[in-house]
Each structure stands twice: as C-alpha cells, then as structure tokens.
Design a protein around this motif. Sequence first.
Motif, PDB file in Angstrom:
ATOM      1  N   GLU A  67       1.022  -1.049  -0.140  1.00  0.00           N
ATOM      2  CA  GLU A  67      -0.015  -0.022  -0.084  1.00  0.00           C
ATOM      3  C   GLU A  67       0.991   1.355   0.056  1.00  0.00           C
ATOM      4  OE1 GLU A  67      -2.592  -0.250   3.255  1.00  0.00           O
ATOM      5  OE2 GLU A  67      -3.928  -1.933   2.434  1.00  0.00           O
ATOM      6  N   ASP A  68       1.823   1.143   0.735  1.00  0.00           N
ATOM      7  CA  ASP A  68       2.679   2.531   0.891  1.00  0.00           C
ATOM      8  C   ASP A  68       3.250   2.697  -0.604  1.00  0.00           C
ATOM      9  OD1 ASP A  68       2.323   2.782   3.345  1.00  0.00           O
ATOM     10  OD2 ASP A  68       3.749   1.622   4.178  1.00  0.00           O
ATOM     11  N   SER A  69       3.909   1.581  -1.171  1.00  0.00           N
ATOM     12  CA  SER A  69       4.368   1.531  -2.366  1.00  0.00           C
ATOM     13  C   SER A  69       3.599   2.087  -3.455  1.00  0.00           C
ATOM     14  CB  SER A  69       5.068   0.367  -3.004  1.00  0.00           C
ATOM     15  OG  SER A  69       5.816   0.229  -4.078  1.00  0.00           O
ATOM     16  N   ILE A  70       2.191   1.705  -3.512  1.00  0.00           N
ATOM     17  CA  ILE A  70       1.424   2.107  -4.463  1.00  0.00           C
ATOM     18  C   ILE A  70       0.970   3.542  -4.307  1.00  0.00           C
ATOM     19  CG2 ILE A  70      -0.881   2.079  -5.367  1.00  0.00           C
ATOM     20  CD1 ILE A  70      -0.583  -1.242  -5.037  1.00  0.00           C
ATOM     21  N   ASN A  71       0.928   3.909  -2.931  1.00  0.00           N
ATOM     22  CA  ASN A  71       0.469   5.364  -2.664  1.00  0.00           C
ATOM     23  C   ASN A  71       1.543   6.331  -3.173  1.00  0.00           C
ATOM     24  OD1 ASN A  71      -2.070   4.571  -1.768  1.00  0.00           O
ATOM     25  ND2 ASN A  71      -1.254   4.242   0.354  1.00  0.00           N
ATOM     26  N   ASN A  72       3.007   5.838  -3.049  1.00  0.00           N
ATOM     27  CA  ASN A  72       3.810   6.872  -3.306  1.00  0.00           C
ATOM     28  C   ASN A  72       4.491   6.657  -4.871  1.00  0.00           C
ATOM     29  OD1 ASN A  72       4.100   7.970  -0.859  1.00  0.00           O
ATOM     30  ND2 ASN A  72       5.426   6.299  -0.058  1.00  0.00           N
ATOM     31  N   LEU A  73       3.587   5.758  -5.478  1.00  0.00           N
ATOM     32  CA  LEU A  73       3.950   5.543  -7.105  1.00  0.00           C
ATOM     33  C   LEU A  73       4.267   6.998  -7.754  1.00  0.00           C
ATOM     34  CD1 LEU A  73       4.520   3.370  -9.320  1.00  0.00           C
ATOM     35  CD2 LEU A  73       2.193   3.549  -9.705  1.00  0.00           C
ATOM     36  N   ASP A  74       5.356   7.067  -8.332  1.00  0.00           N
ATOM     37  CA  ASP A  74       5.697   8.177  -9.235  1.00  0.00           C
ATOM     38  C   ASP A  74       6.044   9.346  -8.370  1.00  0.00           C
ATOM     39  OD1 ASP A  74       5.009   6.947 -11.796  1.00  0.00           O
ATOM     40  OD2 ASP A  74       3.243   7.583 -11.796  1.00  0.00           O
ATOM     41  N   VAL A  75       6.261   9.087  -7.025  1.00  0.00           N
ATOM     42  CA  VAL A  75       6.665  10.488  -6.269  1.00  0.00           C
ATOM     43  C   VAL A  75       8.269   9.682  -5.709  1.00  0.00           C
ATOM     44  CG1 VAL A  75       6.259  11.611  -4.186  1.00  0.00           C
ATOM     45  CG2 VAL A  75       4.474  11.062  -5.858  1.00  0.00           C
ATOM     46  N   VAL A  76       8.057   8.523  -4.927  1.00  0.00           N
ATOM     47  CA  VAL A  76       9.269   8.144  -4.471  1.00  0.00           C
ATOM     48  C   VAL A  76       9.579   6.638  -4.952  1.00  0.00           C
ATOM     49  CG1 VAL A  76      10.246   7.161  -2.293  1.00  0.00           C
ATOM     50  CG2 VAL A  76       8.722   8.904  -2.323  1.00  0.00           C
ATOM     51  N   THR A  77       8.470   5.919  -5.576  1.00  0.00           N
ATOM     52  CA  THR A  77       8.875   4.532  -6.177  1.00  0.00           C
ATOM     53  C   THR A  77       8.330   4.532  -7.588  1.00  0.00           C
ATOM     54  OG1 THR A  77       6.646   3.829  -5.449  1.00  0.00           O
ATOM     55  CG2 THR A  77       8.460   3.278  -3.914  1.00  0.00           C
ATOM     56  N   SER A  78       8.978   3.858  -8.404  1.00  0.00           N
ATOM     57  CA  SER A  78       8.569   3.492  -9.856  1.00  0.00           C
ATOM     58  C   SER A  78       7.852   2.180 -10.132  1.00  0.00           C
ATOM     59  CB  SER A  78       9.814   3.574 -10.551  1.00  0.00           C
ATOM     60  OG  SER A  78      10.615   2.902 -10.465  1.00  0.00           O
ATOM     61  N   ASP A  79       7.401   2.094 -11.342  1.00  0.00           N
ATOM     62  CA  ASP A  79       6.825   0.419 -11.606  1.00  0.00           C
ATOM     63  C   ASP A  79       7.603  -0.357 -11.437  1.00  0.00           C
ATOM     64  OD1 ASP A  79       4.527   2.057 -12.368  1.00  0.00           O
ATOM     65  OD2 ASP A  79       4.939   2.284 -14.370  1.00  0.00           O
ATOM     66  N   LYS A  80       8.992  -0.182 -11.533  1.00  0.00           N
ATOM     67  CA  LYS A  80       9.953  -1.272 -11.470  1.00  0.00           C
ATOM     68  C   LYS A  80      10.036  -1.701 -10.076  1.00  0.00           C
ATOM     69  CE  LYS A  80      14.952  -2.535 -12.543  1.00  0.00           C
ATOM     70  NZ  LYS A  80      15.127  -2.950 -11.052  1.00  0.00           N
ATOM     71  N   ASP A  81      10.075  -0.497  -9.129  1.00  0.00           N
ATOM     72  CA  ASP A  81       9.926  -0.955  -7.605  1.00  0.00           C
ATOM     73  C   ASP A  81       8.852  -1.771  -7.180  1.00  0.00           C
ATOM     74  OD1 ASP A  81      12.520   0.746  -7.557  1.00  0.00           O
ATOM     75  OD2 ASP A  81      11.287   2.442  -7.224  1.00  0.00           O
ATOM     76  N   VAL A  82       7.907  -1.273  -7.635  1.00  0.00           N
ATOM     77  CA  VAL A  82       6.551  -2.041  -7.428  1.00  0.00           C
ATOM     78  C   VAL A  82       6.767  -3.524  -7.930  1.00  0.00           C
ATOM     79  CG1 VAL A  82       4.099  -2.382  -7.561  1.00  0.00           C
ATOM     80  CG2 VAL A  82       4.827  -0.182  -7.511  1.00  0.00           C
TER      81      VAL A  82
END
Length: 556
Positions: free
Chosen positions: A176-191
């Motif tokens: 949930e944290d990774s998806i909420n911070n998508l394109d901000v802190v994380t990228s699709d590759k990180d997910v």
Amino acid sequence: MVDDLLGSGYEDQKRDFVFDFKDNGKQQRLTVSIPIPLKISAREFVQRLITYHSLPCYLESELTKSLDEFNKSSCQNLFDTMAHAALKQINSSQSISDYVSSWARAFSQEHVNYSSASDKSEETVFSEMYKSLINSTALETLLQLESTYAMAMDDTVMTKESAIKTMEEKQQREMEDSINNLDVVTSDKDVNDLVARHCEDAQLLETYWSSELSQLQELQKREYREWVTKVHEDMVRATSDPSSTFESFTMGKSRSPSVQSIPVQNEFSSPDHELRLEESFTILLGAQKKTTHNLRLICGNVLDLCKHKTRPGGSVLSQPHRIQTALSLYSETLTGVILLVEDRINTYSGMMKHFAKICQQSGTEFHFPDLDKQLCLIQQSFERREHSKSTASSHQQQQQAGADVALRPITLNTGEIFITRHSNLAEVHVVFHLVVDDSVKLATINTRNPVIVGLRHALHTAVRHSITTISIPLLLFHEMTEEMTVSWCMKRAELILKCVKGFMMECTTWSGAESLNLQFMVPKGISEEMFQSFSHLLSGIFRVSTPLDLTSTANR
C-alpha cells in the motif's frame, strides 16, 4: 516320500499277472508282467492284451474282472510294503510328540492356509503390537499420549498460521505504501521488484514451516512406535512372569513422554457443543433373507465427523467416539465417509482444503502415510493411467508430457473416487473422495449420472473391505446454496435414497454383507420442518416397520 521309502526302483515295480483259460478245448495260460499300480483302466489294458496275444474276444469280460482284482490286491501289498518301510525308518529314541510336531510343521509349511508368515513386514508387526495394547489396560495411556502429540502439532500449526498472517499483513502495508507513493518515491519497477520479493519471502516461509512440521511428525512417529514396542515387550514378559506384571507396566508407562491426565468429560458439557438434529431407524432389507441395517439422518457438517472436539484449554476431549475409532482401527467394523471434492488431486481447494487442515491439526499419522504422501501416491497412479492411454502418441510427445506432468494438476473425471486412510481422525477411518462437477446443481439428474455411479462404486467398495459404517451426503452437497428450494431438496433426497436402497440390495445379494450403518448427512441451515420431511421420506422409501399394539383391541 514314496521314492525315499522304496528306492529308485519304485517306478519299475512290476508283478506277474497269470490268467488261465480254455481255447478249443485246450487249457491255456497267459503270463504278463504288469506295472503296479496300473496307470490305465483295466478295460483298456485288456484290449491291448487281446490284440497283442490274439486272444478270443469272449474272454474280455472275464479277463477284465481278473485283471482288476489283481491290480487292487497288488496295490494293497505295495502300500503295506511302503508302511513297513516307513516304520523301520522311525528312530525309537524319539518320542511320539516329536513326530507329531515334525508332521504338523511339514503340513503347515505345505499348506499356505495354515502356515504363518515368516517374513512379516514392519507395518504388520506394529499393527499386531498396537492391537494388543489398545485392547489392554494401556488403552488410556496410549490415547493420552496421542492427545499430547496432537496438541503439540496443533500448537505448531497455529504458530505457522500466525507467522504467515503477520507476514501477509506486513507485505500488505508495504505494498500500500509503495502504490501510494508511486511516481513520487517509487516507480513501476520498484513495485514489480517488491511483488517478486514478497512472493519469494512467502515461499521461503512456507518451506520453512513445512520442514518444521515434517520434522516434528517424524520425531513423534518414531517416539510413538518406540514406546508401543517397549510397552508391548514389557507386557509379553509380564505374561510369561505374572509376578512382574505391575512393575513391567509401570516401567512401560514411565518410558512415555510427559503426559498430563485428561479427565473424562461429557460431550454435552462443552460450551462449544451444538445440538444437532438426528433421527435413527432400523430396517430389514433383502429379497429372501432379510438383513437388519441401521439408518441415521443427521443435520450437520460432515467434517465434524473428522474433527476432534476440544475444550477451551485446547486439549482433546476423552470422548467415546475416539475410543471406539481406536479400538476398531484394525477390525472388520471400519467407518467411512464420502467427501465431495473437485477434480484435482494435488490442489488444495474447497472441501479438500478444509479436510487437509483438519488432518494436520489432528496430529501425526502413526499408522499410515500422511495425507500429502497418500495423495502423491494416488497422483502417480493416475499419471501411469494417463500415460498408458497416450501410447499412440509419438515418443517425443510422451517425453514432453512426462516432463510437464509434475507442473500441471491431474484432472479427474466426474464420478471417480480416490481413497485415503486415517487413524488420527475423530470418527472416521476411511475417506472416499468423490469427484463432482456442476451437474449436481441440476434438479433433473438421473441414476446414470457419473456422480450417482461413483456413489455406487464407493458403497460397493466399502462393503467389500469391511467398512460397515458409511456417511453419505444426502443432497450431494455439503453446504446449502441458493438453488436448493424445497422441491429441489425433496427430489434430490428421494433420488439418493432410492439409489442407495438399490445399491444396498445389490451388496447384500452378491456379497452377503452383514448389517450396515448408513448415515445420511444433511447440510446445516435447513429448518426442522424440512428435516422432518426428509425423515418421513426416508421411512417411506425404506418402509420402516413399526410394532403393532394389540393390547387395545384385546381389551375391548
């Protein structure tokens, strides 16, 4: 033996047969050397003599009679000679009991029906020791030991489930944290990397706990068998030396692991116990010779027959059902249940998933392979069957199929059954897994439906293997669904009851089966009115007889 008594010349034993007769007024004599005993009939031998010696045909009757008498008297003399030779070989220093023992040993070795197995398997030896203990004063200690092992296994299973739940919650928060911070802190590759890492962690955790459970089962099984073996040896020694009975058994009990006493408690005192609707019937069934059978209509969950009842503290109740199951484990009064499962063996889903969990929570399987191993053996059997069906394909295709078979689930046909054996369940020894599909939802199924045919095969198999108590899902469902209207339920119940009655008639006709105990399971959730309707339907189809009260008419 005859050759030993009479020597190698026994086959060449011959006697001179002399026959006097008159031919053209002259006295004649025929002398022929004849093997004793005569290998052919006297009449056939006489025909050969008449042909070879050109004898008159009117001598046939007299010659046949004389030859037959000569053969009988010569055979009697030969047998007397054999008996005298046998008596001469007897050593006078041996007693009669020695000769009797030697002859009895020779007879038992010659006839397999009377001989004892000299190369018993380890499982056979253990089953015999278990039967002797379970029918002795060691029964209570044995069941308490099994209960202790079951609680230890249940604690490990609960710890495993807690660890998996904790990891799933943690992974859910991270995702949930990774998806909420998508394109901000994380990228699709990180997910994607996070998903891959979560899957790997889940597999590692599952492998770890599977290994822990397997090691615990092997440890408990080894300790259990060692305990049974030692106590059995003590009881055997106590039998030969009665003065050491109490001491030997005390030593046997002290060898067991720490077992706390479990006080006997009535089933109905458990706060979690739910009263279930039940009704029992006794019927007479058969065309000429009537056989008594017991029928029971039960409203409840079929898995309750497999699950041990527990008190709030977690210990298994000392219930009569568990004692009866243990006593009849190696008997001819086994208990079976029919479970409706999906068409895949190596995939735990639906009813099979719940059943597998109960088997794991019930403790270590001490007498048979555990459920996973049994299903693996069954899967291999189906694989060999499928492989034999594909013999017409090319060799390369067969190799490819063999390489991929472990990666794909084995799909069974509707109506097929596979059987598993259990010793650690509450009221069940044998489970018939009957494969069903969506056709059971139809209201218009007939007796030729594969599921009905599979039900017939399961009942016939149970009768052939001394399974005298069978639990059958009356509606071919374990749970109530939306399509189960009142008319649908009545039609389905009528069909199953009539089919089962016919199957029982078949079993008693060709196998001479003794009394059967059939339990018809109805899913939870039906009303008492519907239960009474099923009861009336059952008594009408099986024509339950009721006693006549003649006192009222006699007093009038």
